[in-house]
Scaffold this active site. Sequence first.
Site, mmCIF file in Angstrom:
data_model
loop_
_atom_site.group_PDB
_atom_site.id
_atom_site.type_symbol
_atom_site.label_atom_id
_atom_site.label_comp_id
_atom_site.label_asym_id
_atom_site.label_seq_id
_atom_site.Cartn_x
_atom_site.Cartn_y
_atom_site.Cartn_z
ATOM 1 N N ASP A 58 1.076 62.447 42.597
ATOM 2 C CA ASP A 58 -0.167 61.902 43.170
ATOM 3 C C ASP A 58 -0.188 61.968 44.691
ATOM 4 O OD1 ASP A 58 1.799 59.935 43.234
ATOM 5 O OD2 ASP A 58 0.364 58.292 43.117
ATOM 6 N N GLU A 65 12.500 51.852 35.523
ATOM 7 C CA GLU A 65 12.889 51.408 36.873
ATOM 8 C C GLU A 65 11.840 50.493 37.496
ATOM 9 O OE1 GLU A 65 13.356 54.567 39.770
ATOM 10 O OE2 GLU A 65 11.561 55.614 39.099
ATOM 11 N N VAL A 83 1.132 81.039 38.312
ATOM 12 C CA VAL A 83 0.145 81.177 39.402
ATOM 13 C C VAL A 83 0.288 82.559 40.059
ATOM 14 C CG1 VAL A 83 -0.521 80.312 41.696
ATOM 15 C CG2 VAL A 83 -0.043 78.693 39.838
ATOM 16 N N ARG A 109 15.947 64.607 36.548
ATOM 17 C CA ARG A 109 15.033 65.519 37.246
ATOM 18 C C ARG A 109 15.429 66.982 37.094
ATOM 19 N NH1 ARG A 109 12.682 62.340 41.808
ATOM 20 N NH2 ARG A 109 13.109 63.999 43.259
ATOM 21 N N ARG A 114 5.464 80.779 38.560
ATOM 22 C CA ARG A 114 5.415 82.120 37.948
ATOM 23 C C ARG A 114 4.016 82.410 37.409
ATOM 24 N NH1 ARG A 114 5.990 83.693 32.596
ATOM 25 N NH2 ARG A 114 6.969 85.738 32.215
ATOM 26 N N HIS A 169 19.193 60.839 38.855
ATOM 27 C CA HIS A 169 18.602 62.158 39.079
ATOM 28 C C HIS A 169 18.982 63.218 38.047
ATOM 29 C CE1 HIS A 169 17.388 60.305 42.811
ATOM 30 N NE2 HIS A 169 16.502 61.278 42.903
ATOM 31 N N LYS A 184 25.041 44.628 12.912
ATOM 32 C CA LYS A 184 24.786 45.722 13.851
ATOM 33 C C LYS A 184 25.845 45.724 14.950
ATOM 34 C CE LYS A 184 20.781 47.571 15.630
ATOM 35 N NZ LYS A 184 19.434 47.850 15.693
ATOM 36 N N THR A 233 5.460 66.287 37.627
ATOM 37 C CA THR A 233 6.325 65.123 37.884
ATOM 38 C C THR A 233 6.892 64.642 36.555
ATOM 39 O OG1 THR A 233 6.292 62.740 38.357
ATOM 40 C CG2 THR A 233 4.160 63.763 38.005
ATOM 41 N N ASP A 271 2.758 60.066 35.349
ATOM 42 C CA ASP A 271 1.928 58.960 35.868
ATOM 43 C C ASP A 271 0.623 59.447 36.503
ATOM 44 O OD1 ASP A 271 3.089 60.207 38.029
ATOM 45 O OD2 ASP A 271 3.700 58.380 39.061
ATOM 46 N N SER A 296 1.160 64.291 46.578
ATOM 47 C CA SER A 296 0.843 65.687 46.893
ATOM 48 C C SER A 296 -0.637 65.969 46.651
ATOM 49 C CB SER A 296 1.685 66.632 46.030
ATOM 50 O OG SER A 296 3.040 66.320 46.197
HETATM 51 P P1 ADP Z 1 4.581 63.046 44.872
HETATM 52 O O1 ADP Z 1 3.670 64.178 45.140
HETATM 53 O O2 ADP Z 1 5.703 63.418 43.949
HETATM 54 O O3 ADP Z 1 3.842 61.791 44.478
HETATM 55 P P2 ADP Z 1 4.966 61.925 47.545
HETATM 56 O O4 ADP Z 1 4.169 60.699 47.278
HETATM 57 O O5 ADP Z 1 6.242 61.780 48.308
HETATM 58 O O6 ADP Z 1 5.354 62.722 46.232
HETATM 59 O O7 ADP Z 1 3.999 62.931 48.338
HETATM 60 C C1 ADP Z 1 4.449 64.205 48.761
HETATM 61 C C2 ADP Z 1 3.893 64.533 50.114
HETATM 62 O O8 ADP Z 1 2.457 64.589 50.049
HETATM 63 C C3 ADP Z 1 4.163 63.512 51.228
HETATM 64 O O9 ADP Z 1 5.441 63.684 51.820
HETATM 65 C C4 ADP Z 1 3.059 63.812 52.208
HETATM 66 O O10 ADP Z 1 3.376 64.919 53.027
HETATM 67 C C5 ADP Z 1 1.902 64.186 51.296
HETATM 68 N N1 ADP Z 1 1.024 63.014 51.108
HETATM 69 C C6 ADP Z 1 1.243 61.923 50.339
HETATM 70 N N2 ADP Z 1 0.236 61.028 50.444
HETATM 71 C C7 ADP Z 1 -0.649 61.563 51.328
HETATM 72 C C8 ADP Z 1 -1.905 61.119 51.879
HETATM 73 N N3 ADP Z 1 -2.456 59.942 51.537
HETATM 74 N N4 ADP Z 1 -2.520 61.953 52.757
HETATM 75 C C9 ADP Z 1 -1.992 63.138 53.099
HETATM 76 N N5 ADP Z 1 -0.819 63.597 52.611
HETATM 77 C C10 ADP Z 1 -0.147 62.830 51.751
#
Ligand code: ADP
Length: 319
Positions: free
Chosen positions: A103, A222, A23, A252, A21, A249, A213, A125, A129, A105
């Site tokens: 990370d 996890e 953006v 989430r 929203r 979940h 207690k 997320t 992290d 993404s």
């Molecule tokens: P998050 O963003 O929550 O860490 P993911 O690690 O599953 O989730 O990454 C989401 C998507 O980002 C992946 O399905 C992929 O399409 C893309 N992605 C992840 N790592 C890479 C990478 N090293 N290079 C290009 N695209 C990536």
Amino acid sequence: MKRIGILTSGGDAPGMNAAIRSVVRSSIYHDIEIYGIYYGYQGLIEGHIKRLHIGSVGDIIQRGGTMLYSSRSEEFKTGEGQAKAIEQLKKHDIEGLVVIGGDGSFRGAQKLTEKGFPCIGIPGTIDNDIPGTDNTIGFDTALNTVIQAVDKIRDTATSHERIYVIEVMGRDAGDLALWAGVAAGAESILIPEFPHDLEEVTEKIKRGHERGKRHSIIMVAEGVGSANDIANHIKDDLQVETRVTVLGHTQRGGSPTAFDRVLAGRLGAYAVDLLKGGQQGRMVGVQNNQLVHHDIIEALKLKNEISDDLYNLSNQLSI
Ligand code: ADP
């Protein structure tokens, strides 16, 4: 910059809608056309792209999940997939992209930037992290979901005099377990960033039991391993009843907290400002309550910081 795109990718998090929203409305405020890309990077490759308007993001600020949906895309990890994605963006005359996600993404956004397509990442997320920001969008909401669950479990734990081992999400990070453990008054908190000794955990339970207690809550991230194994160890060692709850979940979902909504609003508007100002390959964040931006790759190289103070405090308060 006349036209930008936005997508959400990877694991969803409460507050992503509030960020979308922000953006969308900030772009329109600056006379930039804004396009929603549905189903993350996979949707981008397949061309699921639609113009968004002020009203397109009405009534979503309070909703969990993401109205743009999310996905994981193996194809996008390949050079060919990335080329297809850029082709789609060019076909729609989109000049910059905002990616909300974790990370993985961010690494995808960096790949597009390296190939000449400007991207900005917004950290979304529940795991908290991502280095370079004190909080990620969704963490505060997930934290509140966890402590509500623990408060309820505590009622039944006291009634039945049981030891509850509660497993929370976070992937390799212990932030959610640590914060939730402190906020819910857990007796022990096991997180991947600090070594743990199960003998100490059982000793603490014994000490608590001796002073009357009736329950103990053991919070397990996890990333530490199976809550079941830990519960079995305690049961065998102390001959007491244990129960395991894996919150899964439920963590989430849900309506984002005020904190996450405001964070999402700030980061969304800031991402648009940066793209408009010609920045690329940056992630946005908030540190010490100031908006900041960092090079995505440099930020991801850093270790995710966990608060030693908070960990020590948790030990001090659960003697
Ligand atoms: P998050 O963003 O929550 O860490 P993911 O690690 O599953 O989730 O990454 C989401 C998507 O980002 C992946 O399905 C992929 O399409 C893309 N992605 C992840 N790592 C890479 C990478 N090293 N290079 C290009 N695209 C990536």
